[in-house]
Design an enzyme around this catalytic site. Sequence first.
Site, mmCIF file in Angstrom:
data_model
loop_
_atom_site.group_PDB
_atom_site.id
_atom_site.type_symbol
_atom_site.label_atom_id
_atom_site.label_comp_id
_atom_site.label_asym_id
_atom_site.label_seq_id
_atom_site.Cartn_x
_atom_site.Cartn_y
_atom_site.Cartn_z
ATOM 1 N N GLY A 175 19.589 -29.097 -41.308
ATOM 2 C CA GLY A 175 18.946 -30.386 -41.506
ATOM 3 C C GLY A 175 19.689 -31.453 -40.734
ATOM 4 O O GLY A 175 20.841 -31.257 -40.323
ATOM 5 N N CYS A 181 24.095 -23.974 -41.296
ATOM 6 C CA CYS A 181 24.319 -25.323 -40.774
ATOM 7 C C CYS A 181 24.443 -26.330 -41.926
ATOM 8 O O CYS A 181 25.404 -26.289 -42.683
ATOM 9 C CB CYS A 181 23.225 -25.705 -39.786
ATOM 10 S SG CYS A 181 23.630 -27.154 -38.777
ATOM 11 N N TYR A 182 23.479 -27.226 -42.114
ATOM 12 C CA TYR A 182 23.548 -28.178 -43.231
ATOM 13 C C TYR A 182 23.633 -27.435 -44.558
ATOM 14 O O TYR A 182 24.380 -27.826 -45.459
ATOM 15 C CB TYR A 182 22.324 -29.092 -43.221
ATOM 16 C CG TYR A 182 22.342 -30.149 -44.307
ATOM 17 C CD1 TYR A 182 22.920 -31.396 -44.074
ATOM 18 C CD2 TYR A 182 21.794 -29.911 -45.568
ATOM 19 C CE1 TYR A 182 22.947 -32.364 -45.069
ATOM 20 C CE2 TYR A 182 21.813 -30.867 -46.562
ATOM 21 C CZ TYR A 182 22.395 -32.093 -46.303
ATOM 22 O OH TYR A 182 22.437 -33.055 -47.295
ATOM 23 N N HIS A 231 23.300 -21.368 -35.976
ATOM 24 C CA HIS A 231 21.910 -21.010 -36.274
ATOM 25 C C HIS A 231 21.643 -19.573 -35.840
ATOM 26 O O HIS A 231 21.251 -19.322 -34.694
ATOM 27 C CB HIS A 231 20.949 -21.958 -35.546
ATOM 28 C CG HIS A 231 20.916 -23.338 -36.119
ATOM 29 N ND1 HIS A 231 20.110 -23.683 -37.175
ATOM 30 C CD2 HIS A 231 21.631 -24.447 -35.804
ATOM 31 C CE1 HIS A 231 20.309 -24.954 -37.486
ATOM 32 N NE2 HIS A 231 21.223 -25.450 -36.667
ATOM 33 N N GLU A 277 19.171 -17.795 -36.598
ATOM 34 C CA GLU A 277 17.734 -17.561 -36.411
ATOM 35 C C GLU A 277 17.278 -17.839 -34.982
ATOM 36 O O GLU A 277 16.194 -17.406 -34.568
ATOM 37 C CB GLU A 277 16.924 -18.421 -37.391
ATOM 38 C CG GLU A 277 16.890 -19.910 -37.092
ATOM 39 C CD GLU A 277 18.085 -20.680 -37.642
ATOM 40 O OE1 GLU A 277 17.997 -21.921 -37.741
ATOM 41 O OE2 GLU A 277 19.108 -20.051 -37.983
ATOM 42 N N GLY A 327 -14.086 -15.272 -33.180
ATOM 43 C CA GLY A 327 -13.815 -14.497 -31.982
ATOM 44 C C GLY A 327 -12.338 -14.424 -31.659
ATOM 45 O O GLY A 327 -11.916 -13.608 -30.840
ATOM 46 N N VAL A 376 -8.193 -13.856 -32.646
ATOM 47 C CA VAL A 376 -7.533 -12.715 -33.287
ATOM 48 C C VAL A 376 -7.470 -12.882 -34.807
ATOM 49 O O VAL A 376 -7.606 -11.907 -35.545
ATOM 50 C CB VAL A 376 -6.123 -12.490 -32.694
ATOM 51 C CG1 VAL A 376 -5.218 -13.687 -32.916
ATOM 52 C CG2 VAL A 376 -5.481 -11.237 -33.271
ATOM 53 N N ASP A 377 -7.277 -14.105 -35.295
ATOM 54 C CA ASP A 377 -7.133 -14.312 -36.737
ATOM 55 C C ASP A 377 -8.400 -13.906 -37.487
ATOM 56 O O ASP A 377 -8.360 -13.105 -38.430
ATOM 57 C CB ASP A 377 -6.799 -15.777 -37.045
ATOM 58 C CG ASP A 377 -5.555 -16.246 -36.323
ATOM 59 O OD1 ASP A 377 -4.711 -15.396 -35.986
ATOM 60 O OD2 ASP A 377 -5.432 -17.458 -36.079
ATOM 61 N N LYS A 433 1.492 -15.253 -37.015
ATOM 62 C CA LYS A 433 0.588 -14.719 -35.993
ATOM 63 C C LYS A 433 0.965 -13.314 -35.537
ATOM 64 O O LYS A 433 0.098 -12.448 -35.396
ATOM 65 C CB LYS A 433 0.550 -15.662 -34.790
ATOM 66 C CG LYS A 433 -0.316 -15.202 -33.646
ATOM 67 C CD LYS A 433 -1.787 -15.362 -33.947
ATOM 68 C CE LYS A 433 -2.208 -16.810 -33.807
ATOM 69 N NZ LYS A 433 -3.654 -17.002 -33.941
#
Length: 517
Positions: free
Chosen positions: A57, A84-85, A171, A173, A226, A228-229, A372
């Site tokens: 943060g 981190c924070y 971080h 990630e 139409g 992908v979802d 996704k």
Amino acid sequence: MTVQHEKVLVVDFGAQYAQLIARRVREAAVYSEIVSSKIDADAILAQRPAAIILSGGPSSVYEEGAPQLDPRLLEAGIPVLGICYGFQAMAQALGGTVNRTGQREYGRTPLSIHDGGCLLGSFPNTLNVWMSHGDSVSRAPKGFQVLARTAGAPVAAFEDVSRKLAGVQWHPEVLHSQWGQQVLEHFLFDIARLTPDWTPANLVTETVDAVRTQVGDRHVLCALSGGVDSAVAAALMQRAIGSQLTCVFVDHGLLREGEAEQVKEDFVAATGVDLVVADERERFLGALAGVTDPEEKRKIIGREFIRTFEAAARELAGERGIDFLVQGTLYPDVVESGGGEGAANIKSHHNVGGLPDDLQFTLIEPLRRMFKDEVRAVGLELGLPEEIVWRHPFPGPGLAIRIIGEVTEDRLTTLRQADAIARHELAEARLEREIWQFPVVLLADVRSVGVQGDGRTYGHPIVLRPVVSDDAMTADWARLPYDVLEKISSRITNECVEVNRVVVDITSKPPGTIEWE
């Protein structure tokens, strides 16, 4: 019966990477969700998390008004990882010392590991990690083992395995951090002892079972765009209820060139679903006339979609009607539309914040918990063709939110032509799979001076927005080869009337979003 996965809650302290943390946890096949740090500790504990990760943060833990960490989260016997924070907040809450060292660290930073412990065990002694901090932990809380340091962080990582608590200043990630995913997995599996069961095969089985239980013998409409979802959502529903499903494709006049034909032919051929095509171009363009505000556009489009589906349901089922409507809503849609207490509303997705208050359907959203790339994995698990699964994402509101200004038929024609050129040249260069998404934007309310055919022109700019991403929550602009950009620009300015300038958007997300509206 719904399977209860072990859940990791990512407590968001205002980090730009909170969604990325949740995504990385899921890459380890563990289910995760994001909650705001503004939520009371009792509400967090009531969700019975198997582990908690405290995000980074922008604040300093000792500043007035900074987000606070309730010590009860650290005393509940639940494994906790601070980043981190979150790392600094954990240290302060447990009696450690956090202060400003005067030596800020941003970007790639050398890290020295002097005792790997459980969290950093088996790693090299020196790593390059991604830092973003001006404060540091100078003294670890009692009972914690210090694992690593950097030039600006004397305590860069610590752990207390007996209490299942750990933290890192950097971080993990972020892909720039070496061994970052392994740091998270050491926490998840070696400290928290979680089970990796969030897999595409399990997702398909659980979703199909849940849909069958909810629907019974009733009939269902599925909104098919139409993309992908909606394609994966429809394939899941087809697997679950077969002939009880009718897909409705709305041709709202806001589609790209060839999109309607592609949906009508490719998707039906791949799945065999019962498809109804609703030609509603006049309805949508009429409703959008004179509208320039992007939020209003999204809400209008969301409303008109629902009105179209209601009409289709009445026609298909007579007076009885159809109770259920399937949408391809994703977890990022929910987060960006302000889903969850304390979450910011980045923009109202037409299928979340844009739905009308008088909605007559019960929504079924089989992808609502997925990112996704998880949707794509499920699509492949269901046997959908790669040309459907790997199609570039295209927003439900279509080209309406890629026209900055009022949506008119002439502007749609111009943008549709420019978009087709960009997609064609990308395919010719065989770069489609390297690019996550390629919005082409018409700045309809902007004009620029140009010279064409030895004469002065006063046309509109086109913006190219090629991006790369893993999950749409964060993204970076794609470095397309100059010769590809040159060919796209040359063709657009030569072939698209009223366009005399092409520019490239080189903004990452954050601070920008992928779409302009």
